[in-house]
Design a protein around this motif. Structure first.
Motif, PDB file in Angstrom:
ATOM      1  N   SER A   6       0.713  -1.136   0.108  1.00  0.00           N
ATOM      2  CA  SER A   6      -0.084  -0.002   0.027  1.00  0.00           C
ATOM      3  C   SER A   6       0.929   1.383  -0.245  1.00  0.00           C
ATOM      4  N   PRO A   7       0.693   2.106  -1.074  1.00  0.00           N
ATOM      5  CA  PRO A   7       1.066   3.343  -1.109  1.00  0.00           C
ATOM      6  C   PRO A   7       0.587   4.469  -0.106  1.00  0.00           C
ATOM      7  N   PRO A   8       0.872   5.506   0.323  1.00  0.00           N
ATOM      8  CA  PRO A   8      -0.093   6.387   1.371  1.00  0.00           C
ATOM      9  C   PRO A   8      -1.108   7.229   0.333  1.00  0.00           C
ATOM     10  N   THR A  23       2.510  14.848  -9.251  1.00  0.00           N
ATOM     11  CA  THR A  23       3.887  15.640  -9.351  1.00  0.00           C
ATOM     12  C   THR A  23       4.226  16.443  -8.096  1.00  0.00           C
ATOM     13  N   LEU A  24       2.964  17.055  -7.712  1.00  0.00           N
ATOM     14  CA  LEU A  24       3.196  18.070  -6.490  1.00  0.00           C
ATOM     15  C   LEU A  24       3.368  17.129  -5.113  1.00  0.00           C
ATOM     16  N   TYR A  28       6.866  16.716  -2.355  1.00  0.00           N
ATOM     17  CA  TYR A  28       7.250  16.641  -0.910  1.00  0.00           C
ATOM     18  C   TYR A  28       7.551  15.404  -0.587  1.00  0.00           C
ATOM     19  N   GLY A  29       8.002  14.441  -1.563  1.00  0.00           N
ATOM     20  CA  GLY A  29       8.603  13.226  -1.016  1.00  0.00           C
ATOM     21  C   GLY A  29       7.275  12.173  -0.891  1.00  0.00           C
ATOM     22  N   ILE A  30       6.167  12.399  -1.143  1.00  0.00           N
ATOM     23  CA  ILE A  30       4.977  11.569  -0.828  1.00  0.00           C
ATOM     24  C   ILE A  30       4.821  10.529  -1.843  1.00  0.00           C
ATOM     25  N   ARG A  31       4.943   9.167  -1.680  1.00  0.00           N
ATOM     26  CA  ARG A  31       4.828   8.264  -2.559  1.00  0.00           C
ATOM     27  C   ARG A  31       3.128   7.953  -3.096  1.00  0.00           C
ATOM     28  N   LYS A 121       8.741  10.975 -14.837  1.00  0.00           N
ATOM     29  CA  LYS A 121       9.702  10.120 -14.849  1.00  0.00           C
ATOM     30  C   LYS A 121      10.805  10.638 -14.070  1.00  0.00           C
ATOM     31  N   ARG A 122      10.573  11.887 -13.680  1.00  0.00           N
ATOM     32  CA  ARG A 122      11.892  12.400 -12.735  1.00  0.00           C
ATOM     33  C   ARG A 122      11.436  12.176 -11.244  1.00  0.00           C
ATOM     34  N   TYR A 123      10.650  11.784 -10.926  1.00  0.00           N
ATOM     35  CA  TYR A 123       9.938  11.430  -9.298  1.00  0.00           C
ATOM     36  C   TYR A 123       9.718   9.850  -9.380  1.00  0.00           C
ATOM     37  N   PRO A 124      10.593   9.200  -8.748  1.00  0.00           N
ATOM     38  CA  PRO A 124      10.876   7.730  -8.677  1.00  0.00           C
ATOM     39  C   PRO A 124       9.773   7.394  -7.543  1.00  0.00           C
ATOM     40  N   CYS A 125       9.266   8.196  -6.798  1.00  0.00           N
ATOM     41  CA  CYS A 125       8.106   8.016  -5.846  1.00  0.00           C
ATOM     42  C   CYS A 125       6.601   7.631  -6.310  1.00  0.00           C
TER      43      CYS A 125
END
Ligand SMILES: Cc1cc2nc3c(=O)[nH]c(=O)nc-3n(C[C@H](O)[C@H](O)[C@H](O)COP(=O)(O)OP(=O)(O)OC[C@H]3O[C@@H](n4cnc5c(N)ncnc54)[C@H](O)[C@@H]3O)c2cc1C
Length: 513
Positions: A6-8, A23-24, A28-31, A121-125
């Motif tokens: 489960s992702p948040p 993206t936004l 903030y680093g949220i998966r 694609k720039r955001y692996p999370c």
């Protein structure tokens, strides 16, 4: 059936709204897991215009330069009578506005969506999973949410559970149906013909949006690219898009703009019918399930604000959700999303309806509507700023907008994206957290309060654009939210510092980067 980790956050729908909030949140680093029924971008042309406030959001996603390459500034909006005489002209500045971008920008929606998806694609999370159809959404007793989807490649069924579900799944939203939200009809249903065409010929037209006010055959013309054009015409009873599939059958409609171009020099890209509607969902949230974009509101496109409204939703909710997930904002911070966004979306739909009415209403009422729009628009709520300028209404009061003991003049509006002394725009120097813009020097004690709460500061130099903005608002300082909306503004800066939230998501992510 497969059960998955489960992702948040799960986002249903990777259209412009869903990709923007994913993206936004990633910033903030949220998966999050982003689900869409199509493997690739939906190829059909739809939105063609966005304003400078929305461009600012596009820039926040990190793709301002890329968007500039696929868009062109337009000169504004003209209302014309059926004989093509100008009734009114609302000019837009093609130079950079107070938001740092041209006020009206023409583009092709699939190009923007491709850009947004590529940028993900720039955001692996963020994991984007295409070719999957979300079929069910169910809240559990503990508040968690089960999302069921079918993988269209092999018909397998999957269930993923999550803390927050964002329904960005468009006009026929499954998520909206599952939370028991209903669309309130604002009484506008019109069938329109939408034509996308290309020609290298020079049409020699004024380079803005032409709205033809005609109770029988209202129409819109605009140039959206070097050789791309869009027309929209109201369909008469009994007509359908099938009656207009060739240049020859379209000629009577597009002749005012194309009389000097031969049939063979115009390529028809798409001719289709849309029913333009005005609707707003009666509730935008149940528990930790939220609606955004067309799932929450639908507007006729007369002022080009439908897609923009979805991006405004995403920008409004993303930082609140990030703050709550990080435990830095209380869960009730999320209440302010619907409180702020719903009245704004409703005002913008009403504005579009007013323009639609002036374009299409017949008889004495139509003449009155046109006269009102042309001569008295300053008195129609929201008109002055949005049609005469490109500014949209201030957000209503909430836990994050204004309060009874500070002036509300600036609260709820966007702060200017001013050019700072070092030549950078404000948005590029503030980061993604809260900030204070002040005309007064910051004491050491205030500095340590601000640092402890993760707040960025910007000292407005005397005579600068920001100092002037504060002066016109009769304040010395303003607290600006991560979405660049002014939260509080006051003469007494102590009051401001006492009200600052604790929001360090931005700093935490940057320090990990
Ligand atoms: C003719 C026309 C002209 C327009 N002009 C303008 C304009 O000039 N300016 C403007 O701002 N707006 C305009 N709009 C409106 C704009 O196109 C929409 O507001 C915008 O597309 C909404 O974006 P969204 O992401 O909220 O929804 P959508 O674009 O509808 O995206 C929803 C996504 O969810 C996915 N999805 C849906 N259900 C499921 C499911 N069950 N499972 C998995 N995925 C699902 C879909 O595949 C889609 O990718 C126009 C619209 C039309 C039709």
């Amino acid at each position: 059936m497969t059960r998955e980790a489960s992702p948040p956050v799960v986002v249903v729908g990777a259209g412009p709204t869903g990709t923007t909030i994913a993206t936004l949140l990633a910033q903030y680093g949220i998966r999050c897991l982003l689900l869409d029924r199509w493997a690739a971008v939906y190829p059909q042309p739809r939105a063609v215009h966005l304003d400078d406030e929305i461009y600012r959001i596009v820039a926040r996603l990190g793709v301002a330069g890329e968007f500039a390459a696929i868009s062109r500034p337009a000169e504004g909006l003209r209302l014309l009578d059926p004989a093509m005489r100008v009734l009114a002209e609302f000019r837009r500045d093609t130079a950079l506005s107070i938001n740092g971008f041209p006020q009206a920008n023409m583009f092709d929606q699939p190009d923007l969506e491709a850009l947004l998806r590529h940028n993900l694609k720039r955001y692996p999370c963020v994991e984007l999973r295409g070719n999957v159809e979300v079929t069910d959404v169910a809240e559990q007793h503990d508040g968690r949410i089960n999302v069921t989807y079918v993988d269209r490649t092999d018909d397998s069924t999957h269930v993923v559970d999550t803390d927050y579900l964002l329904g960005c799944d468009g006009a026929n939203s499954v998520v909206r149906a599952r939370i028991g939200s209903r669309m309130h009809d604002m009484n506008f249903n019109q069938r329109w013909l939408v034509i996308d065409a290309a020609t290298d010929a020079d049409l020699g037209q004024w380079d803005g949006v032409h709205q033809v006010c005609d109770p029988v055959r209202a129409g819109t013309y605009m140039r959206i690219g070097p050789s791309r054009y869009r027309w929209e015409f109201r369909l008469l009873p009994g007509e359908s898009a099938d009656d207009f599939r060739t240049i020859q059958t379209l000629r009577p409609l597009i002749a005012p703009w194309t009389s000097n171009v031969d049939d063979e020099d115009i390529e028809l890209i798409r001719v289709t019918e849309y029913t333009f509607r005005a609707r707003i969902a009666d509730r935008w949230r149940r528990g930790n399930i939220f609606l955004l974009g067309d799932a929450a509101h639908l507007t006729p496109p007369f002022i080009g604000q439908g897609l923009g409204a979805g991006l405004r939703d995403a920008m409004n909710l993303a930082w609140k959700l990030a703050g709550v997930i990080a435990g830095e904002l209380p869960p009730n911070a999320l209440d302010s999303y619907e409180q702020e966004r719903k009245p704004h979306a409703r005002q913008m739909i009403r504005l579009a309806l007013a323009v639609g009415l002036a374009m299409t209403a017949g008889g004495d009422f139509g003449n009155l509507a046109r006269r009102l729009l042309v001569t008295r628009m300053h008195f129609i709520p929201g008109m002055r700023n949005k049609i005469v300028g490109s500014r949209t209404p201030a957000l209503r009061r909430s836990a994050f907008v204004g309060s009874s003991h500070v002036p509300r003049r600036l609260a709820g509006t966007l702060c200017p994206n001013a050019v700072c002394a070092d030549g950078h725009r404000l948005d590029d120097v503030l980061g993604n957290g809260f900030s204070v813009i002040t005309a007064l020097p910051i004491t050491a004690a205030q500095r340590s309060t601000l640092d402890a709460r993760g707040v960025a500061t910007h000292l407005a130099a005397p005579g600068s654009e920001l100092a002037e903005w504060l002066r016109r608002g009769h304040v010395s300082a303003a607290v600006v939210r991560p979405d660049r909306t002014v939260m509080y503004a006051a003469r007494d800066v102590q009051k401001i510092y006492a009200l600052l939230p604790n929001f360090k998501c931005d700093r935490r992510v940057r320090s990990h980067a």
